[in-house]
Design a protein around this motif. Structure first.
Motif, mmCIF file in Angstrom:
data_model
loop_
_atom_site.group_PDB
_atom_site.id
_atom_site.type_symbol
_atom_site.label_atom_id
_atom_site.label_comp_id
_atom_site.label_asym_id
_atom_site.label_seq_id
_atom_site.Cartn_x
_atom_site.Cartn_y
_atom_site.Cartn_z
ATOM 1 N N MET A 145 0.846 -1.193 0.000
ATOM 2 C CA MET A 145 0.000 0.000 0.000
ATOM 3 C C MET A 145 0.883 1.246 0.000
ATOM 4 N N PRO A 146 0.669 2.196 -0.950
ATOM 5 C CA PRO A 146 1.542 3.366 -1.031
ATOM 6 C C PRO A 146 1.399 4.257 0.198
ATOM 7 N N THR A 147 2.500 4.909 0.546
ATOM 8 C CA THR A 147 2.487 5.836 1.668
ATOM 9 C C THR A 147 1.707 7.092 1.280
ATOM 10 N N PRO A 148 0.785 7.552 2.131
ATOM 11 C CA PRO A 148 0.009 8.762 1.800
ATOM 12 C C PRO A 148 0.923 9.954 1.603
ATOM 13 N N SER A 149 0.621 10.773 0.608
ATOM 14 C CA SER A 149 1.402 11.972 0.344
ATOM 15 C C SER A 149 1.072 13.045 1.378
ATOM 16 N N VAL A 150 1.897 14.071 1.413
ATOM 17 C CA VAL A 150 1.634 15.197 2.320
ATOM 18 C C VAL A 150 0.300 15.848 1.982
ATOM 19 N N THR A 151 0.015 15.935 0.687
ATOM 20 C CA THR A 151 -1.251 16.540 0.255
ATOM 21 C C THR A 151 -2.443 15.751 0.765
ATOM 22 N N SER A 152 -2.395 14.422 0.628
ATOM 23 C CA SER A 152 -3.513 13.601 1.089
ATOM 24 C C SER A 152 -3.660 13.669 2.600
ATOM 25 N N LYS A 153 -2.552 13.797 3.311
ATOM 26 C CA LYS A 153 -2.626 13.946 4.767
ATOM 27 C C LYS A 153 -3.277 15.268 5.140
ATOM 28 N N ALA A 154 -2.906 16.348 4.436
ATOM 29 C CA ALA A 154 -3.501 17.651 4.714
ATOM 30 C C ALA A 154 -4.993 17.651 4.400
ATOM 31 N N LEU A 155 -5.358 17.017 3.278
ATOM 32 C CA LEU A 155 -6.779 16.923 2.936
ATOM 33 C C LEU A 155 -7.532 16.076 3.954
ATOM 34 N N GLY A 156 -6.882 15.040 4.472
ATOM 35 C CA GLY A 156 -7.502 14.227 5.513
ATOM 36 C C GLY A 156 -7.783 15.024 6.773
ATOM 37 N N ILE A 157 -6.892 15.961 7.082
ATOM 38 C CA ILE A 157 -7.105 16.832 8.243
ATOM 39 C C ILE A 157 -8.334 17.705 8.028
ATOM 40 N N LEU A 158 -8.441 18.305 6.840
ATOM 41 C CA LEU A 158 -9.597 19.153 6.556
ATOM 42 C C LEU A 158 -10.889 18.342 6.562
ATOM 43 N N ALA A 159 -10.817 17.109 6.062
ATOM 44 C CA ALA A 159 -12.003 16.251 6.013
ATOM 45 C C ALA A 159 -12.424 15.765 7.391
ATOM 46 N N GLN A 205 -19.241 18.049 14.038
ATOM 47 C CA GLN A 205 -18.042 18.336 14.823
ATOM 48 C C GLN A 205 -17.189 19.387 14.115
ATOM 49 N N PRO A 206 -17.630 20.652 14.175
ATOM 50 C CA PRO A 206 -16.894 21.717 13.486
ATOM 51 C C PRO A 206 -15.660 22.194 14.227
ATOM 52 N N ARG A 207 -15.503 21.815 15.499
ATOM 53 C CA ARG A 207 -14.338 22.201 16.302
ATOM 54 C C ARG A 207 -13.705 20.940 16.888
ATOM 55 N N LEU A 208 -12.395 20.808 16.708
ATOM 56 C CA LEU A 208 -11.693 19.607 17.146
ATOM 57 C C LEU A 208 -10.393 19.973 17.837
ATOM 58 N N THR A 209 -10.004 19.143 18.805
ATOM 59 C CA THR A 209 -8.687 19.293 19.404
ATOM 60 C C THR A 209 -7.650 18.671 18.476
ATOM 61 N N LEU A 210 -6.398 18.923 18.743
ATOM 62 C CA LEU A 210 -5.325 18.358 17.921
ATOM 63 C C LEU A 210 -5.357 16.843 17.950
ATOM 64 N N GLY A 266 -5.889 14.303 14.750
ATOM 65 C CA GLY A 266 -4.980 13.222 14.432
ATOM 66 C C GLY A 266 -5.689 11.886 14.362
ATOM 67 N N ARG A 267 -6.577 11.637 15.318
ATOM 68 C CA ARG A 267 -7.295 10.364 15.357
ATOM 69 C C ARG A 267 -8.243 10.224 14.160
ATOM 70 N N ARG A 268 -8.988 11.277 13.846
ATOM 71 C CA ARG A 268 -9.961 11.206 12.750
ATOM 72 C C ARG A 268 -9.270 11.158 11.389
ATOM 73 N N LEU A 314 0.349 11.883 16.156
ATOM 74 C CA LEU A 314 0.156 13.201 16.740
ATOM 75 C C LEU A 314 1.218 14.199 16.265
ATOM 76 N N THR A 315 2.459 13.725 16.126
ATOM 77 C CA THR A 315 3.519 14.636 15.688
ATOM 78 C C THR A 315 3.269 15.142 14.264
ATOM 79 N N THR A 316 2.811 14.254 13.399
ATOM 80 C CA THR A 316 2.505 14.654 12.022
ATOM 81 C C THR A 316 1.320 15.608 11.988
#
Length: 245
Positions: free
Chosen positions: A1-15, A21-26, A30-32, A37-39
């Motif tokens: 399975m390919p490693t997710p790109s930085v772009t896909s990770k950033a989009l995952g954060i927005l998603a 749940q419009p407000r989330l903790t860090l 990370g969990r969703r 957590l560091t990433t």
């Protein structure tokens, strides 16, 4: 399975953010988003610095105004909203009910504008929100005028029931879509909400090249709704938008 790109990770954060749940903790982000957590901390920091996210006084994150600014430039929404708004306002003045404008994106209707009356029935839709095509007035219009192969694709999927009136049988829905094409109007009574009725009409590309590009609807309280008087007003507004370049 390919490693997710930085772009896909950033989009995952927005998603990770939703209407519920419009407000989330860090840590929630990370969990969703499925990130360490560091990433999550690094990417959330970059997104916040750019303005895609904002951090409130309690330390929770929310979608930032910069992201809304960029999204508002989407050509299907921007030009259409500018052309349609005078007609939406006129329709609202005639009805004093919820007036909505939507386009098709995938198997969903995306709402790009809405005018809501103070005493109008509460509705599930919101600007930027999505609902399945089969369960709403604007959705049935967009589906009715979509290519046959796209209709087959949608009807082959499980159709979600929102209320006991939601049409989930493909054969019955095909008959409804044929009637929408015949009459140029969709009337959806309590399909997505037990208290509301929607009357919708298609908006055509003024150049005639793209067919139906959007749908317009009025949503009223189901009890006592006069669909016969609403249909001509909705048709007239949709026709006016269709003729405007």
């Amino acid at each position: 399975m390919p490693t997710p790109s930085v772009t896909s990770k950033a989009l995952g954060i927005l998603a990770a953010f939703t209407v519920q749940q419009p407000r989330l903790t860090l840590s929630e982000i990370g969990r969703r988003a499925g990130l360490p957590l560091t990433t999550a901390h690094r990417l959330v920091g970059e997104l916040t610095e750019w303005g895609a996210l904002e951090r409130d006084e309690a330390g929770r994150y929310r979608i930032g105004l910069r992201l809304w600014e960029v999204a508002s430039l989407a050509p299907r929404g921007l030009g259409l909203r500018e052309r349609a708004l005078p007609f939406l306002e006129d329709l609202y003045e005639v009805t004093h009910e919820n007036v909505q404008l939507a386009v098709r994106d995938g198997h969903e209707a995306v709402y790009v504008e809405r005018i809501t009356g103070r005493h109008a029935v509460n509705i599930l839709s919101r600007v930027g929100g999505r609902l399945p095509l089969h369960a709403t007035g604007v959705g049935q219009v967009l589906l009715a005028y979509a290519p046959p192969e796209f209709q087959d694709e949608v009807l082959a999927q499980p159709l979600k029931a929102f209320t006991k009136e939601t049409v989930t049988d493909p054969r019955r829905l095909r008959a409804i879509l044929a009637e929408v094409r015949r009459t140029g109007i969709a009337v959806c009574d309590r399909l997505v909400d037990p208290d509301s009725l929607s009357v919708a009409a298609p908006i055509f590309d003024p150049d005639g090249a793209q067919g139906v590009i959007a749908a317009l609807s009025v949503v009223v309280r189901s009890d006592g709704a006069d669909r016969l008087s609403l249909s001509p007003a909705v048709r007239a507004a949709a026709r006016g938008i269709s003729r405007t370049r």
